[in-house]
Every structure is written in C-alpha cells, then in structure tokens.
Scaffold this active site. Structure first.
Site, mmCIF file in Angstrom:
data_model
loop_
_atom_site.group_PDB
_atom_site.id
_atom_site.type_symbol
_atom_site.label_atom_id
_atom_site.label_comp_id
_atom_site.label_asym_id
_atom_site.label_seq_id
_atom_site.Cartn_x
_atom_site.Cartn_y
_atom_site.Cartn_z
ATOM 1 N N GLY A 11 67.116 -9.827 31.040
ATOM 2 C CA GLY A 11 68.553 -9.788 30.747
ATOM 3 C C GLY A 11 68.854 -10.475 29.427
ATOM 4 O O GLY A 11 68.224 -11.478 29.097
ATOM 5 N N ALA A 22 65.094 -18.596 14.423
ATOM 6 C CA ALA A 22 64.254 -19.787 14.257
ATOM 7 C C ALA A 22 62.776 -19.415 14.225
ATOM 8 O O ALA A 22 62.003 -19.960 13.430
ATOM 9 C CB ALA A 22 64.535 -20.781 15.386
ATOM 10 N N VAL A 23 62.375 -18.475 15.079
ATOM 11 C CA VAL A 23 60.959 -18.051 15.099
ATOM 12 C C VAL A 23 60.592 -17.441 13.740
ATOM 13 O O VAL A 23 59.578 -17.799 13.131
ATOM 14 C CB VAL A 23 60.703 -17.033 16.241
ATOM 15 C CG1 VAL A 23 59.346 -16.357 16.087
ATOM 16 C CG2 VAL A 23 60.800 -17.724 17.603
ATOM 17 N N ARG A 72 64.234 -3.677 30.759
ATOM 18 C CA ARG A 72 63.385 -3.930 31.924
ATOM 19 C C ARG A 72 62.446 -2.731 31.972
ATOM 20 O O ARG A 72 62.897 -1.597 32.029
ATOM 21 C CB ARG A 72 64.232 -4.059 33.181
ATOM 22 C CG ARG A 72 65.274 -5.177 33.036
ATOM 23 C CD ARG A 72 65.910 -5.538 34.349
ATOM 24 N NE ARG A 72 67.117 -6.324 34.145
ATOM 25 C CZ ARG A 72 67.151 -7.664 34.097
ATOM 26 N NH1 ARG A 72 66.054 -8.364 34.232
ATOM 27 N NH2 ARG A 72 68.291 -8.297 33.917
ATOM 28 N N ASP A 103 61.840 -15.572 34.023
ATOM 29 C CA ASP A 103 60.532 -15.733 34.674
ATOM 30 C C ASP A 103 59.815 -14.396 34.900
ATOM 31 O O ASP A 103 58.579 -14.355 34.932
ATOM 32 C CB ASP A 103 60.617 -16.566 35.962
ATOM 33 C CG ASP A 103 61.644 -16.051 36.945
ATOM 34 O OD1 ASP A 103 62.311 -15.034 36.634
ATOM 35 O OD2 ASP A 103 61.782 -16.661 38.019
ATOM 36 N N THR A 126 67.708 -17.050 29.566
ATOM 37 C CA THR A 126 68.396 -16.397 30.691
ATOM 38 C C THR A 126 69.633 -17.212 31.016
ATOM 39 O O THR A 126 69.593 -18.451 30.967
ATOM 40 C CB THR A 126 67.483 -16.272 31.932
ATOM 41 O OG1 THR A 126 68.285 -15.901 33.052
ATOM 42 C CG2 THR A 126 66.758 -17.564 32.277
ATOM 43 N N ASP A 128 70.931 -17.668 33.832
ATOM 44 C CA ASP A 128 70.895 -18.227 35.191
ATOM 45 C C ASP A 128 70.419 -19.678 35.293
ATOM 46 O O ASP A 128 70.622 -20.317 36.312
ATOM 47 C CB ASP A 128 69.989 -17.378 36.094
ATOM 48 C CG ASP A 128 70.553 -15.983 36.308
ATOM 49 O OD1 ASP A 128 71.781 -15.834 36.194
ATOM 50 O OD2 ASP A 128 69.769 -15.047 36.559
ATOM 51 N N ASP A 130 67.551 -20.736 35.923
ATOM 52 C CA ASP A 130 66.723 -20.876 37.129
ATOM 53 C C ASP A 130 65.242 -21.053 36.808
ATOM 54 O O ASP A 130 64.387 -20.746 37.623
ATOM 55 C CB ASP A 130 66.924 -19.652 38.040
ATOM 56 C CG ASP A 130 66.602 -18.343 37.339
ATOM 57 O OD1 ASP A 130 66.464 -18.348 36.102
ATOM 58 O OD2 ASP A 130 66.505 -17.309 38.021
ATOM 59 N N GLY A 171 74.292 -15.041 39.547
ATOM 60 C CA GLY A 171 73.323 -15.933 40.173
ATOM 61 C C GLY A 171 72.812 -15.307 41.459
ATOM 62 O O GLY A 171 73.334 -15.594 42.536
ATOM 63 N N ARG A 172 71.833 -14.400 41.310
ATOM 64 C CA ARG A 172 71.294 -13.720 42.501
ATOM 65 C C ARG A 172 70.477 -14.678 43.359
ATOM 66 O O ARG A 172 70.530 -14.663 44.567
ATOM 67 C CB ARG A 172 70.401 -12.538 42.083
ATOM 68 C CG ARG A 172 71.151 -11.239 41.958
ATOM 69 C CD ARG A 172 70.278 -10.215 41.316
ATOM 70 N NE ARG A 172 69.805 -10.693 40.023
ATOM 71 C CZ ARG A 172 68.987 -10.039 39.221
ATOM 72 N NH1 ARG A 172 68.513 -8.885 39.569
ATOM 73 N NH2 ARG A 172 68.624 -10.534 38.054
ATOM 74 N N SER A 215 97.492 -23.597 44.880
ATOM 75 C CA SER A 215 96.379 -22.655 44.701
ATOM 76 C C SER A 215 95.072 -23.262 45.189
ATOM 77 O O SER A 215 94.953 -24.479 45.296
ATOM 78 C CB SER A 215 96.212 -22.313 43.214
ATOM 79 O OG SER A 215 95.789 -23.462 42.504
ATOM 80 N N GLU A 222 76.841 -14.712 43.334
ATOM 81 C CA GLU A 222 76.662 -13.329 43.825
ATOM 82 C C GLU A 222 75.558 -13.228 44.884
ATOM 83 O O GLU A 222 75.557 -12.312 45.702
ATOM 84 C CB GLU A 222 76.372 -12.368 42.662
ATOM 85 C CG GLU A 222 75.092 -12.694 41.929
ATOM 86 C CD GLU A 222 74.798 -11.755 40.757
ATOM 87 O OE1 GLU A 222 75.204 -10.590 40.789
ATOM 88 O OE2 GLU A 222 74.121 -12.217 39.818
ATOM 89 N N ARG A 255 77.735 -12.550 30.411
ATOM 90 C CA ARG A 255 76.506 -12.455 29.598
ATOM 91 C C ARG A 255 76.771 -12.481 28.101
ATOM 92 O O ARG A 255 75.939 -12.910 27.326
ATOM 93 C CB ARG A 255 75.800 -11.125 29.891
ATOM 94 C CG ARG A 255 74.885 -11.191 31.060
ATOM 95 C CD ARG A 255 73.915 -10.029 31.011
ATOM 96 N NE ARG A 255 73.173 -9.995 32.240
ATOM 97 C CZ ARG A 255 72.166 -10.800 32.523
ATOM 98 N NH1 ARG A 255 71.771 -11.689 31.652
ATOM 99 N NH2 ARG A 255 71.552 -10.710 33.671
HETATM 100 P P1 ATP Z 1 66.435 -12.336 33.867
HETATM 101 O O1 ATP Z 1 66.231 -13.732 34.414
HETATM 102 O O2 ATP Z 1 67.526 -12.282 32.880
HETATM 103 O O3 ATP Z 1 66.523 -11.287 34.947
HETATM 104 P P2 ATP Z 1 63.631 -11.698 33.522
HETATM 105 O O4 ATP Z 1 62.718 -11.920 32.389
HETATM 106 O O5 ATP Z 1 63.338 -12.458 34.792
HETATM 107 O O6 ATP Z 1 65.108 -11.979 33.000
HETATM 108 P P3 ATP Z 1 62.763 -9.187 34.732
HETATM 109 O O7 ATP Z 1 63.438 -7.863 34.761
HETATM 110 O O8 ATP Z 1 62.416 -9.827 36.025
HETATM 111 O O9 ATP Z 1 63.702 -10.123 33.835
HETATM 112 O O10 ATP Z 1 61.411 -9.041 33.872
HETATM 113 C C1 ATP Z 1 61.427 -8.449 32.589
HETATM 114 C C2 ATP Z 1 60.298 -7.475 32.463
HETATM 115 O O11 ATP Z 1 59.037 -8.162 32.560
HETATM 116 C C3 ATP Z 1 60.205 -6.413 33.564
HETATM 117 O O12 ATP Z 1 61.090 -5.342 33.343
HETATM 118 C C4 ATP Z 1 58.751 -5.974 33.452
HETATM 119 O O13 ATP Z 1 58.573 -5.072 32.394
HETATM 120 C C5 ATP Z 1 58.053 -7.283 33.091
HETATM 121 N N1 ATP Z 1 57.423 -7.879 34.285
HETATM 122 C C6 ATP Z 1 58.028 -8.651 35.222
HETATM 123 N N2 ATP Z 1 57.136 -9.021 36.183
HETATM 124 C C7 ATP Z 1 55.960 -8.463 35.844
HETATM 125 C C8 ATP Z 1 54.650 -8.459 36.414
HETATM 126 N N3 ATP Z 1 54.367 -9.131 37.538
HETATM 127 N N4 ATP Z 1 53.667 -7.771 35.766
HETATM 128 C C9 ATP Z 1 53.933 -7.101 34.629
HETATM 129 N N5 ATP Z 1 55.146 -7.063 34.033
HETATM 130 C C10 ATP Z 1 56.143 -7.732 34.629
#
Ligand code: ATP
Length: 323
Positions: A11, A22-23, A72, A103, A126, A128, A130, A171-172, A215, A222, A255
C-alpha cells in the site's frame, strides 16, 4: 557497490517519496547509480526500471503517494514470476536492493533473497504502523493527523445534532491508528483488533458518555472482531432507543496527502540509512527508528513478530473513557 535497485511496494504511504529522494541522493553522493523500478515487484517482473536522476527526485519530498508507483503482485508469489524478476535484476547488474513497503513486501524480499545472491535492505513504509522493530513506520504520522482532523470535523456536526458517531479507520490487523487517533481526538471509546469487543460494555459507555453531553465519538478499527463501524452500530442500536446514531467510514482519504514533517524526517533518515547499510555490506535487515536512534533488525524477525499497542496505553484509554 556501483548500482542499486529501489522499489516501493504494497500500500502507498505518505513519505515514500521523501524516502525515494533520500535513497537516490545518498547513493549518488557515493557515485552509486539507482535503478527506480515502477510498481513494485510487478515492475521488477516486467523489467520496468529506469536510472534515477537528481531531476527525478527534485520537488517530491512534499508529495503523497509514490512517484515510482506501487502494486500488489500475485505473479511475484510464484517461482516463475520471481525468476523473471531475477533475470531483470541481473540484466540491470545491480549490487543491492532497497524495498520500501510493509511486512508483505519484506516477506517477498526474504523469498527473493533465497533465490538470488543480492544484498537487500527493507524500509518500513505503511500507514498501519504494524511493523515490529521500529517505533513508527513511514506514513503513520500523516495518516493519524488526517484521521484526527476528520474526527474533529465530525465532532462539530455530532455536537450540533446531539449525535453518536461511529468512525471507522484503517487497520485490518492493527489498532494503532484507531487507538492513537482516539487518544488525540478525545474519543469516548476505541475498538481495536487487539482487544475483544464487549457490546454490552460499549452500550454502557455510550449511555454514560452521553449524559449531559452533546456528542459521543467511537473510533472503530476496520479489523475489529465485532465488525466495522456500520456493523457495530447495528449491534448496539436495539439497546439505544432514542439515540441518534451515525456512522462514517473514512476510507482512502487516510492514505493520501502531503506527508507530515515527522514523516518527511523519518523517511529521509531511513532512506539515508538503508544506503549506508548496503555500502557497509549489510544485508537482510530492516531499518527502524527507536527514539532518536536509527536501528536495524533482521527482516526475518520483522516479518515474524508483530508490533502491538503497549498495555499501559490501552489502560490509559480505558481510564479516560470513564466519566
Ligand atoms: P501494506 O502493509 O501497506 O499492506 P505490504 O507490503 O504488507 O503493505 P502486501 O500486499 O502484503 O503489502 O505485499 C506486497 C507484495 O509483496 C505482494 O503483492 C507480493 O507481490 C509480495 N509478497 C508478499 N508476501 C510474499 C511472499 N510470501 N512471497 C513472495 N512475495 C510476497
């Protein structure tokens, strides 16, 4: 280290651009080229990478979203998809990779690192908050500020009409946004995934908090076990005859937007540190911030463990909600 690749993944979060900047600037100051890959792992699979120039990162520190795009990618979860990505990383001849994401993105990086000998550093981006191993993630502070200013506005109308508002925030799996926006907006209750929701107790809180007041605001994560704001409102309604109940789902406004000062600084420090790690020959770490210190923890640990609100903060919220 002559060339590194960079993705934003998962996300989008405000401050990702500050980190990209920065990178790129840190790498260039060491004469390291940066290949910016579009749309996360999907762009890696499709070979959509380009060399980043100073011009690309001028004037982006204040922009929300990510100029690289994010996605994703289901294909990256397959060995065939990752083989295509690996072929492109080899074609670009990169000596390192920086992954800015959540993560899930780190889990993807871990899987990738078992299939290619390439140093990888993760940066937590992210809204969240988390992710284990850092006080805050990039985007969280901005999202909190967005939620609090929305709740302040909702309270104006709630007070004018004697209403009880259930406000659903993102916040799932994690209640950081709900808990801290609840504290900052003076909410009457906060419902988060980390705590079991007792509907009877909630009804009592609403009755108590409405006495002599115009109020009440209930913040709902969520991912709460009792449901989203609408569902919870439906559950308490039969016990609150005569009360004017309303619900507002804040959704994607949480977001977007220009990153806060705190997020710009955090993102810049993390991006700078990510490149320094690669230069030092380190790999398999996530950059974190603990107080004023920049720290690093293994990607493996950041994926396995989950950040949780501290018990004393939860206790404080419970104490403050009673009249
Ligand atoms: P957010 O916290 O905003 O949801 P996120 O990085 O956790 O961000 P995800 O959709 O869970 O978002 O992961 C991003 C992408 O990483 C996935 O669409 C997928 O391409 C890749 N990915 C996640 N888990 C795996 C895995 N176990 N093996 C390979 N690729 C993965």
């Amino acid at each position: 280290m002559r060339k590194i690749a960079l993705i934003t993944s998962g996300g989008d979060a405000p401050g990702m651009n500050a980190c990209v900047r920065a990178v790129v600037k840190t790498a260039k100051s060491h004469n390291i080229e940066v290949i910016g890959i579009e749309d996360g792992y999907q762009g890696m699979i499709e070979g959509r990478g380009r060399e980043m120039t100073y011009n690309d990162v001028n004037n982006i520190i204040q922009l929300g979203g990510t100029i690289l795009g994010t996605a994703r990618s289901e294909e990256f979860r397959t060995p065939e998809g990752r083989q295509k990505a690996i072929a492109n990383l080899k074609k670009w001849q990169v000596d390192g990779l920086v992954v800015i994401g959540g993560d899930g993105s780190f889990a993807g990086a871990q899987t990738l690192s078992r299939e290619i000998d390439l140093p990888i550093i993760g940066v937590p981006g992210t809204i969240d908050n988390d992710i284990f191993g850092t006080d805050h993630t990039i985007g969280y502070d901005t999202a909190l500020n967005t939620v609090v200013s929305a709740v302040d506005k909702i309270r104006d109308t709630a007070s004018s009409h004697h209403r009880i508002f259930f406000v659903e925030v993102m916040g799932r799996d994690a209640g950081f946004i709900a808990l801290n926006s609840g504290i900052a907006s003076g909410a009457d209750d906060v419902l988060i995934p980390e705590e079991w929701t007792d509907i009877d107790a909630l009804v009592n809180t609403i009755k108590e908090s409405s006495k002599g007041r115009r109020s009440s605001i209930i913040i709902v994560s969520e991912g709460d076990d009792a449901g989203g704001a609408k569902e919870i409102m439906t559950k308490v309604k039969p016990f609150l005859d005569g009360y004017d109940l309303r619900c507002s789902i804040l959704g994607h406004i949480q977001r977007g937007g220009s990153p806060s000062v705190l997020d710009r600084i955090l993102a810049t420090r993390m991006g700078y540190e990510a490149v320094n790690c690669l230069i030092r020959g380190e790999s398999g770490y996530m950059i974190g911030a603990k107080g004023e210190e920049m720290v690093k923890i293994s990607l493996e640990r950041s994926i396995k463990e989950h950040a949780k609100p501290t018990p004393d903060k939860l206790e404080m919220m419970h104490r403050l909600k009673t009249r």
